[in-house]
Design a protein around this motif. Structure first.
Motif, PDB file in Angstrom:
ATOM      1  N   LEU A  28      -7.123   4.280  14.785  1.00 25.54           N
ATOM      2  CA  LEU A  28      -6.495   2.951  14.740  1.00 25.54           C
ATOM      3  C   LEU A  28      -7.475   1.806  14.521  1.00 25.54           C
ATOM      4  O   LEU A  28      -7.465   1.013  13.678  1.00 25.54           O
ATOM      5  N   ARG A  29      -8.459   1.815  15.340  1.00 22.19           N
ATOM      6  CA  ARG A  29      -9.472   0.773  15.630  1.00 22.19           C
ATOM      7  C   ARG A  29     -10.391   0.833  14.155  1.00 22.19           C
ATOM      8  O   ARG A  29     -10.473  -0.371  13.666  1.00 22.19           O
ATOM      9  N   TYR A  30     -10.594   2.007  13.824  1.00 24.32           N
ATOM     10  CA  TYR A  30     -11.466   2.333  12.729  1.00 24.32           C
ATOM     11  C   TYR A  30     -10.778   1.863  11.351  1.00 24.32           C
ATOM     12  O   TYR A  30     -11.096   1.101  10.767  1.00 24.32           O
ATOM     13  N   ALA A  31      -9.295   2.095  11.381  1.00 20.83           N
ATOM     14  CA  ALA A  31      -8.556   1.571  10.270  1.00 20.83           C
ATOM     15  C   ALA A  31      -8.391   0.052  10.267  1.00 20.83           C
ATOM     16  O   ALA A  31      -8.508  -0.569   9.113  1.00 20.83           O
ATOM     17  N   CYS A  32      -8.173  -0.318  11.403  1.00 15.55           N
ATOM     18  CA  CYS A  32      -7.966  -1.858  11.425  1.00 15.55           C
ATOM     19  C   CYS A  32      -9.309  -2.568  10.814  1.00 15.55           C
ATOM     20  O   CYS A  32      -9.541  -3.735  10.205  1.00 15.55           O
ATOM     21  N   GLN A  33     -10.565  -1.934  11.582  1.00 19.48           N
ATOM     22  CA  GLN A  33     -11.865  -2.434  10.882  1.00 19.48           C
ATOM     23  C   GLN A  33     -11.957  -2.425   9.570  1.00 19.48           C
ATOM     24  O   GLN A  33     -12.566  -3.456   8.897  1.00 19.48           O
ATOM     25  N   GLY A  78       0.909  -1.303  -0.052  1.00 17.86           N
ATOM     26  CA  GLY A  78      -0.149   0.086   0.075  1.00 17.86           C
ATOM     27  C   GLY A  78       0.777   1.298  -0.156  1.00 17.86           C
ATOM     28  O   GLY A  78       1.881   1.335   0.359  1.00 17.86           O
ATOM     29  N   ALA A  79       0.177   2.313  -0.423  1.00 15.79           N
ATOM     30  CA  ALA A  79       0.788   3.649  -0.283  1.00 15.79           C
ATOM     31  C   ALA A  79      -0.366   4.542   0.479  1.00 15.79           C
ATOM     32  O   ALA A  79      -1.347   4.091   0.576  1.00 15.79           O
ATOM     33  N   GLN A  80       0.430   5.531   0.928  1.00 16.94           N
ATOM     34  CA  GLN A  80      -0.500   6.507   1.958  1.00 16.94           C
ATOM     35  C   GLN A  80      -0.960   5.620   3.057  1.00 16.94           C
ATOM     36  O   GLN A  80      -0.237   4.769   3.393  1.00 16.94           O
ATOM     37  N   GLY A  81      -1.956   6.016   3.482  1.00 15.97           N
ATOM     38  CA  GLY A  81      -2.381   5.431   4.526  1.00 15.97           C
ATOM     39  C   GLY A  81      -4.148   5.448   4.843  1.00 15.97           C
ATOM     40  O   GLY A  81      -4.692   6.339   4.052  1.00 15.97           O
ATOM     41  N   SER A  82      -4.626   4.664   5.904  1.00 18.20           N
ATOM     42  CA  SER A  82      -6.089   4.580   5.477  1.00 18.20           C
ATOM     43  C   SER A  82      -6.923   5.946   5.942  1.00 18.20           C
ATOM     44  O   SER A  82      -7.961   6.139   5.319  1.00 18.20           O
ATOM     45  N   LEU A  83      -6.246   6.764   6.736  1.00 12.24           N
ATOM     46  CA  LEU A  83      -7.163   8.021   6.939  1.00 12.24           C
ATOM     47  C   LEU A  83      -6.730   8.885   5.852  1.00 12.24           C
ATOM     48  O   LEU A  83      -7.573  10.222   5.878  1.00 12.24           O
ATOM     49  N   ASN A 132      -8.093   4.879  -3.272  1.00  9.68           N
ATOM     50  CA  ASN A 132      -8.563   3.909  -2.163  1.00  9.68           C
ATOM     51  C   ASN A 132      -7.353   3.280  -1.536  1.00  9.68           C
ATOM     52  O   ASN A 132      -6.704   2.314  -2.357  1.00  9.68           O
ATOM     53  N   THR A 133      -6.811   3.621  -0.386  1.00 10.13           N
ATOM     54  CA  THR A 133      -5.639   3.385   0.144  1.00 10.13           C
ATOM     55  C   THR A 133      -5.754   2.049   1.037  1.00 10.13           C
ATOM     56  O   THR A 133      -4.987   1.436   1.398  1.00 10.13           O
ATOM     57  N   THR A 134      -7.038   1.814   1.207  1.00 11.74           N
ATOM     58  CA  THR A 134      -7.566   0.710   2.014  1.00 11.74           C
ATOM     59  C   THR A 134      -7.574  -0.739   1.285  1.00 11.74           C
ATOM     60  O   THR A 134      -7.370  -0.825   0.134  1.00 11.74           O
ATOM     61  N   ALA A 135      -7.886  -1.832   2.044  1.00 11.02           N
ATOM     62  CA  ALA A 135      -7.580  -3.269   1.386  1.00 11.02           C
ATOM     63  C   ALA A 135      -8.422  -3.376   0.407  1.00 11.02           C
ATOM     64  O   ALA A 135      -8.170  -3.983  -0.726  1.00 11.02           O
ATOM     65  N   ALA A 136      -9.805  -2.719  -0.054  1.00 11.71           N
ATOM     66  CA  ALA A 136     -10.296  -2.715  -1.380  1.00 11.71           C
ATOM     67  C   ALA A 136      -9.677  -2.465  -2.420  1.00 11.71           C
ATOM     68  O   ALA A 136      -9.949  -2.898  -3.397  1.00 11.71           O
TER      69      ALA A 136
END
Ligand code: GDP
Ligand code: IMO
Ligand code: MG
Length: 426
Positions: free
Chosen positions: A315-320, A222-227, A242-246
């Motif tokens: 962080l919890r939000y990003a993990c979720q 990944g690049a960048q971060g979830s936030l 979309n920097t998240t898993a999807a």
């Protein structure tokens, strides 16, 4: 074989490049799936520092394929500079670096549009890296973009000219003072295109599919971060992908059912570069110490990073959102010497205590609620075994594990490859 993901869980710069490099020996393929040269991934080994922007962080290992996936946007000028640096170090990338034909190309005018858009926003600017990321993804979703596969076709320059002309008209529309010499910029651009053409272009989703079928192991970087995610981040102060898993599914063509481990990387504190809300940001000596000890300056722009305490709500939000299966905590060494560490475990949101990330996290709506944890004084940077880590450090890590209900399997205690400690083998 399933594809593992490695993602930043905060506002970027968590240390993704370092861990991808450490993990590369376990994988056949390392693949970037989104973002572009807004990323700056730092690797340190044999006393040397390397910063990669578009090229995957597995490039320094022989026998590993490095793939720039369809979800990435490529600036041929910056890409050429990255390749030149690899040439200087005799890295043989010709056989190991593949580019997706479906990746989009950043034009010089995309960069100019980024600058014009930011200038027109004044104080409300995003704090973009000005690499043309937003305008390039806008052309992608607007179905006007130029892709790597296009440059193999004979008529692509016509398409280029039409798009660049349109961009120039748009730059005029912004009515801001942007000075440029497009001919000059185009000289570099076409030189970059010629260099790009010396690399192997592939239909990457098919390649990934075949590799999976053949049992090859793949790590998506990944690049960048979830936030900073375009949907789930602190919009509008986010990046344009979309920097998240999807994002790994769409950015590589991997089916959701084929995702394996999701490694979530976070710093033991929090940083952010660019504008936007940051509930646990510090404006005092503690924040200054984190910035100084952690050398918190952007790897792409050199801008100082804003620093603050760890925010467990975010962080919890990003993990979720990512479905993180294992956590990796970076830069624990930077917190050595603090008598007390603060961790944000909840927010006061308009007078109410909440544990989730609300729609609006601007300071007028949200203030962090902290738990104090005893710090440690030991220097961690020479430690190589989990058994050497001080009790207070372990207490901090265990506190986070309990709060997040996800194991922290690795802790990083310095920028070098070797400064990586495995806490738990799963
Ligand atoms: P990325 O974008 O996620 O790859 O992270 P960056 O490379 O932008 O920023 C991370 C910075 O922290 C780089 O300068 C790394 O060399 C450095 N770094 C990574 N891990 C550690 C660590 O555990 N301790 C310290 N002190 N520095 C680290
Ligand atoms: P890596 O991969 C930290 C930030 C910018 C800005 C916002 C939008 O190194 O973690 P953009 O150029 O994408 O339009 O900028 O996102 N940003 C990053 N911050 N690390 C990054 O990448 C970033 N890439 C973009 O500072 O606030
Ligand atoms: Mg970075």
């Amino acid at each position: 074989m399933a594809v593992d993901l490695l993602l930043g869980l905060q506002w970027g710069d968590e240390g993704k490049g370092k861990i991808v490099d450490v993990f590369t020996s376990k994988y056949d393929i390392i693949a970037r799936f989104q973002g572009g040269p807004n990323a700056g991934h730092t690797l340190v080994f044999n006393g040397r520092k390397h910063v990669l922007h578009t090229i995957p962080s597995g490039i320094f290992h022989d026998n590993t394929i490095n793939l720039v996936g369809n979800g990435v946007v490529i600036d041929p000028v910056i890409f050429k500079k990255e390749l030149d640096k690899l040439d200087e170090q005799n890295v043989d990338y010709k056989k190991s670096l593949y580019i997706s034909r479906k990746a989009h190309i950043i034009l010089p005018t995309h960069r100019l549009l980024d600058a014009a858009s930011e200038a027109s926003k004044g104080k409300a600017k995003i704090g973009s890296t000005l690499k043309g990321i937003g305008p390039t993804y806008m052309d992608k979703t607007g179905r006007n973009g130029i892709r790597v596969g296009d440059i193999e076709l004979s008529n692509w320059k016509k398409k280029y000219r039409a798009l660049a002309d349109k961009h120039e008209a748009m730059i005029d529309f912004y009515d801001v003072d942007i000075q440029y010499d497009l001919e000059d910029l185009e000289t570099d651009f076409f030189e970059g295109i010629n260099t790009l053409k010396t690399l192997k272009f592939i239909d990457s989703e098919e390649y990934i599919h075949q590799a999976q079928t053949a049992g090859q192991s793949i790590l998506a970087e990944g690049a960048q971060g979830s936030l900073l995610d375009i949907d789930f981040g602190t919009y509008p102060f986010v990046t344009s992908s979309n920097t998240t898993a999807a994002g790994a599914c769409t950015g590589l063509g991997v089916a959701p059912s084929k995702i394996g481990d999701v490694f979530g990387i976070f710093k033991a504190y929090t940083t952010r570069v660019g504008s936007g809300p940051f509930p646990t940001e510090l404006f005092d000596e503690a924040g200054e110490t984190m910035g100084r000890v952690g050398h918190e300056f952007g790897a792409t722009t050199g801008r100082p990073r804003r620093c603050g305490w760890l925010d467990l709500v975010a962080l919890r939000y990003a993990c979720q959102v990512n479905g993180v299966t294992q956590l990796i905590m970076m830069k624990g060494d930077v917190l050595s010497g603090f008598d007390t560490l603060k961790v944000c475990t909840a927010y006061n949101y308009k007078g109410e205590t909440i544990n989730h990330l609300p729609y609006n996290i601007e300071a007028e709506n949200v203030s962090p609620i902290y738990t104090d944890i005893k710090g440690w004084s030991e220097d961690l940077t020479a430690m190589t075994e989990a058994s050497q880590l001080p009790k207070e450090f372990n207490d901090y890590v265990e506190f986070l594990e309990n709060e997040l209900s996800i194991p922290i399997t690795i802790v990083s205690v310095g920028p070098d490859r070797k400064q990586t400690i495995v806490r738990k083998e799963l």
